[in-house]
Motif scaffolding. Structure first.
Motif, PDB file in Angstrom:
ATOM      1  N   ASP B 131       0.861  -0.892  -0.342  1.00 27.51           N
ATOM      2  CA  ASP B 131      -0.002  -0.078   0.016  1.00 27.51           C
ATOM      3  C   ASP B 131       0.993   1.624   0.117  1.00 27.51           C
ATOM      4  O   ASP B 131       0.668   2.142   0.700  1.00 27.51           O
ATOM      5  N   PRO B 132       1.671   1.110  -0.782  1.00 28.70           N
ATOM      6  CA  PRO B 132       2.991   2.777  -0.820  1.00 28.70           C
ATOM      7  C   PRO B 132       2.086   3.928  -1.207  1.00 28.70           C
ATOM      8  O   PRO B 132       0.573   4.301  -1.936  1.00 28.70           O
ATOM      9  N   LYS B 133       2.552   4.639  -0.508  1.00 32.14           N
ATOM     10  CA  LYS B 133       2.688   5.973  -0.918  1.00 32.14           C
ATOM     11  C   LYS B 133       2.583   6.450  -1.728  1.00 32.14           C
ATOM     12  O   LYS B 133       2.324   7.558  -2.547  1.00 32.14           O
ATOM     13  N   ALA B 134       3.654   6.050  -2.263  1.00 32.47           N
ATOM     14  CA  ALA B 134       3.706   6.512  -4.378  1.00 32.47           C
ATOM     15  C   ALA B 134       4.846   6.063  -4.453  1.00 32.47           C
ATOM     16  O   ALA B 134       5.516   4.907  -3.967  1.00 32.47           O
ATOM     17  N   LEU B 162      -1.384  -0.650 -11.391  1.00 34.36           N
ATOM     18  CA  LEU B 162      -1.265   0.161 -10.858  1.00 34.36           C
ATOM     19  C   LEU B 162      -3.362   1.232 -11.303  1.00 34.36           C
ATOM     20  O   LEU B 162      -3.070   1.733 -10.528  1.00 34.36           O
ATOM     21  N   ALA B 163      -3.911  -0.028 -11.624  1.00 34.19           N
ATOM     22  CA  ALA B 163      -4.898   1.038 -12.099  1.00 34.19           C
ATOM     23  C   ALA B 163      -5.798   1.281 -10.289  1.00 34.19           C
ATOM     24  O   ALA B 163      -6.441   2.088 -11.073  1.00 34.19           O
ATOM     25  N   GLY B 164      -5.761   0.165  -9.342  1.00 31.19           N
ATOM     26  CA  GLY B 164      -6.311   0.070  -8.257  1.00 31.19           C
ATOM     27  C   GLY B 164      -5.810   0.671  -7.140  1.00 31.19           C
ATOM     28  O   GLY B 164      -5.954   1.487  -6.392  1.00 31.19           O
ATOM     29  N   SER B 165      -4.968   1.650  -7.753  1.00 32.44           N
ATOM     30  CA  SER B 165      -3.432   1.968  -6.481  1.00 32.44           C
ATOM     31  C   SER B 165      -4.190   3.722  -5.583  1.00 32.44           C
ATOM     32  O   SER B 165      -4.130   3.871  -7.227  1.00 32.44           O
ATOM     33  N   VAL B 179       4.734   6.501 -19.180  1.00 24.43           N
ATOM     34  CA  VAL B 179       3.508   7.298 -19.581  1.00 24.43           C
ATOM     35  C   VAL B 179       2.341   6.405 -19.804  1.00 24.43           C
ATOM     36  O   VAL B 179       1.082   6.094 -19.429  1.00 24.43           O
ATOM     37  N   TRP B 180       2.094   5.362 -20.769  1.00 22.98           N
ATOM     38  CA  TRP B 180       0.603   4.254 -20.795  1.00 22.98           C
ATOM     39  C   TRP B 180       0.505   3.669 -19.871  1.00 22.98           C
ATOM     40  O   TRP B 180      -0.273   3.220 -18.779  1.00 22.98           O
ATOM     41  N   SER B 185      -3.046   4.786 -13.595  1.00 25.66           N
ATOM     42  CA  SER B 185      -3.246   5.385 -12.293  1.00 25.66           C
ATOM     43  C   SER B 185      -4.250   7.464 -12.101  1.00 25.66           C
ATOM     44  O   SER B 185      -3.734   7.540 -13.257  1.00 25.66           O
ATOM     45  N   PRO B 186      -5.017   7.225 -11.053  1.00 29.20           N
ATOM     46  CA  PRO B 186      -6.055   8.238 -11.396  1.00 29.20           C
ATOM     47  C   PRO B 186      -4.778   9.726 -10.240  1.00 29.20           C
ATOM     48  O   PRO B 186      -5.708  10.469 -10.653  1.00 29.20           O
TER      49      PRO B 186
END
Lengths: 244, 415
Positions: B131-134, B162-165, B179-180, B185-186
């Protein structure tokens, strides 16, 4: 064709899609060995949004990942330049994904049967087992008069050869075409395909010379100093014979 | 999998036992002379408690760093920068798979930050566990194709992972594959960090169209996928922050690629409230990283040790070495950790070394010899580093090696 004006047109097909496994080394080796024989080499790197020239002497195609392979096959079929070049008598030497594209059909990244260019009478499927990865040692078709084949394979393809093509080599060590019958690669007329990386022409410079002889329509070429190639060949052939 | 809410001590008795058993195994491994023991220790601990990694991370602000090249150095730069805000635990020695990461975190119970280098193939899984912050993503290019699989597939796995991170993703806007991967990621901070190597991104990762690359820009002519507007940028020797301020980069580490790593690191530090000026000043402390860039004395000569594992890495390395006629030693192996296929040597433009005396060694010196011969370069093949150093003409010797060859060189020079 070329001897008269002393120039050789070398075409490296689709480096944006099919240049992932160091196979551009094949173009470098052909270029160098042609220059050592006093030829002027004109090299064309043709991207997949450009037309493939039809007047080249030697065309080289490399390996690539599954999706780029499908894109390359679609674009080459649509372009038609490579087929016309072969109709003009051009030489084509292809590796791995490029080899499959030259055949009648292969399995694309979507798991579907993808038509190839039909320049080799081969059909490729995808193996179920482990990827074939490692050094290969084989014997090239005696009709071609070449010494042992050494290369590095890294693929999951299985390629069946039809009556219109001949096996390029028989493997002593390694998988080759993956059909279990020991065949490796395929050729007919001036079109060649192999699974070997390494790059294969750096490991087997006399295959590069064969392509040059076919392009120039000569039986022999002036000798070159091949001691580093010979040293590398000796080492890799010995390494292939070592138990893993 | 992230943590156990309601429990004041994130480490259950089982997790504590796992940490202790792992430390014991590491001590045995060290005593037996089999390396630092960090990997074996982590393996033992993970076997006893498979969720240990996640639990060790619950009390930390975790930063993950992944890339094909520069991840060990960038991990060090970020760790140094975040040290301004609190104690840091890090896998500074580059043990970047789950076992090595577990072992590193087990040694940092007092830390506030966990700065963790992650192998590209494990990023999605580790990002789920801790559960990383960055998450900092620097670049992706061809590397060890005999076992790592395909570069675009790696980008695809990153993208899915990364989609749900919830993490802030700090990503290089100049690498289309990165980039792709990051754009699923939001919450992305784009950094224009540059990318010299371009040959793995001529094909649009989204649609397969041919990429257009005028100047520093890039876009796909078919689907419109294009370079995002960066909020941070590397500009020469400066980092430009989102307010448009330029901060000078002072590094002991050489080369453009390390300036790019510093720019990405400053953007990461800002996520945790460390201002770029403070972050960049602290980065000056970083000298050599696991021997990389170290200048050592050997047989009365200065040798600079440079690690380059793949075509993109060699390209960046050629741009930072001393100009001709500085002598260059090249060493290449093809053992398991290197990848056993040497074909990638042909994707490296060795003509960049023209005019320098070149000495070639390593297990695969003959592959290099043929490569250099075809490039039309003069070179000498040597059996040992000692031999190369003895015959090299005067000047600091730039020593460039791939992974295990680099370890061999360090051992020989006593680094």
């Amino acid at each position: 064709m070329s001897m008269s004006d002393n120039s050789l047109r070398l075409v490296w097909v689709y480096p944006d899609l099919l240049s992932t496994y160091g196979d551009q080394g094949n173009a470098l080796v052909v270029e160098r060995r042609a220059q050592q024989r006093g030829l002027q080499v004109e090299r064309y790197d043709v991207r997949s949004d450009q037309p493939v020239p039809t007047s080249g002497d030697i065309y080289l195609i490399g390996g690539g990942e599954d999706r780029p392979q499908r894109l390359a096959s679609e674009r080459l079929r649509r372009d038609g330049g490579l087929q016309r070049a072969v109709g003009n008598g051009a030489i084509v030497f292809s590796v791995c994904a490029g080899y499959q594209i030259l055949g009648n059909e292969f399995i694309n990244d979507l798991g579907q049967r993808e038509p190839g260019l039909g320049l080799l009478d081969v059909v490729s499927t995808r193996g179920e087992g482990e990827r074939c990865v490692g050094d290969v040692l084989g014997d090239i078709d005696p009709q071609l008069g070449l010494p042992e084949l050494t290369g590095f394979e890294n693929h999951q393809g299985i390629t069946h050869i039809g009556p219109g093509s001949r096996p390029f080599a028989r493997v002593r060590l390694g998988k080759g075409n993956g059909t279990g019958d020991g065949t490796e690669g395929a050729y007919n007329g001036t079109v060649f395909g192999t699974y070997m990386h390494g790059p294969v022409l750096a490991r087997n410079p006399l295959i590069a010379d064969l392509l040059l002889k076919l392009a120039l329509d000569v039986n022999a070429l002036p000798p070159t100093d091949d001691r580093w190639y010979e040293a590398l060949r000796g080492e890799r052939i010995a390494a292939a014979q070592q138990p893993a | 999998m992230a943590g156990h809410p309601g429990s004041a001590d994130p480490l259950s008795p089982r997790a504590k036992l796992a940490v202790t058993a792992g430390k014991a195994a590491a001590a045995v491994s060290r005593a037996a002379g089999r390396g630092s023991g960090s990997v074996i220790g982590g393996k033992v601990a993970l076997r006893l408690d498979p969720e240990l990694l996640g639990r060790l991370a619950t009390h930390l602000d975790v930063v993950l760093v992944s890339a094909t090249n520069g991840k060990t150095t960038t991990t060090r730069l970020i760790a140094e920068a975040l040290g301004a805000a609190g104690p840091v635990v890090s896998n500074a020695l580059g043990a970047n798979m789950p076992a090595g990461i577990t072992s590193a975190l087990a040694g940092g119970s007092e830390a506030r930050f966990g700065v963790i280098e992650v192998d590209e193939k494990y990023l999605a899984g580790v990002a789920r566990d801790v559960d990383p912050k960055a998450i900092a993503l620097l670049n992706l290019s061809r590397d060890q194709l005999d076992r790592a699989g395909e570069t675009r597939m790696l980008a695809e796995k990153w993208r899915e992972g990364l989609a749900g991170s919830k993490a802030v993703v700090i990503a290089n806007a100049d690498d289309p594959l990165v980039v792709w991967a990051a754009s699923s990621s939001p919450n992305v901070v784009w950094v224009a960090a540059g990318q010299e190597w371009k040959d793995d991104a001529w094909s649009c990762p989204a649609c397969g169209g041919v990429m257009q690359r005028p100047g520093d820009d890039w876009f796909c002519g078919e689907c419109g996928f294009r370079r995002p507007a960066p909020s941070w940028a590397l500009s020469g020797d400066y980092v430009l922050d989102p307010h448009g301020s330029a901060w000078p980069i002072h590094l002991q580490l050489p080369g453009r690629a390390n300036k790019a790593n510093a720019a990405s690191s400053a953007a990461v530090a800002a996520v945790f409230g460390v201002p770029p000026q403070v972050a960049l000043e602290r980065m000056y402390q970083v000298q050599a990283v696991a021997g990389r860039y170290d200048v050592v004395q050997f047989q009365g000569r200065d040798l600079r040790l440079l690690l380059a594992k793949n075509p993109a890495g060699w390209l960046e390395t050629f741009s930072l070495i001393d100009p001709a006629p500085a002598p260059v030693v090249l060493s290449v192996n093809a053992r398991g950790a290197d990848g056993t296929d040497t074909s990638w040597l042909w994707d490296v433009d060795y003509t960049r070394l023209a005019g320098r005396p070149i000495f070639v060694l390593g297990d695969r010196k003959l592959d290099l010899a043929v490569r250099l011969e075809v490039a039309g370069l003069d070179f000498r093949v040597c059996e040992t580093l000692d031999e190369a150093v003895q015959i090299a003409p005067p000047g600091r010797i730039e020593t460039i090696a791939n992974y295990t060859a680099f370890q061999d060189l360090r051992r020989r020079v006593g680094n």
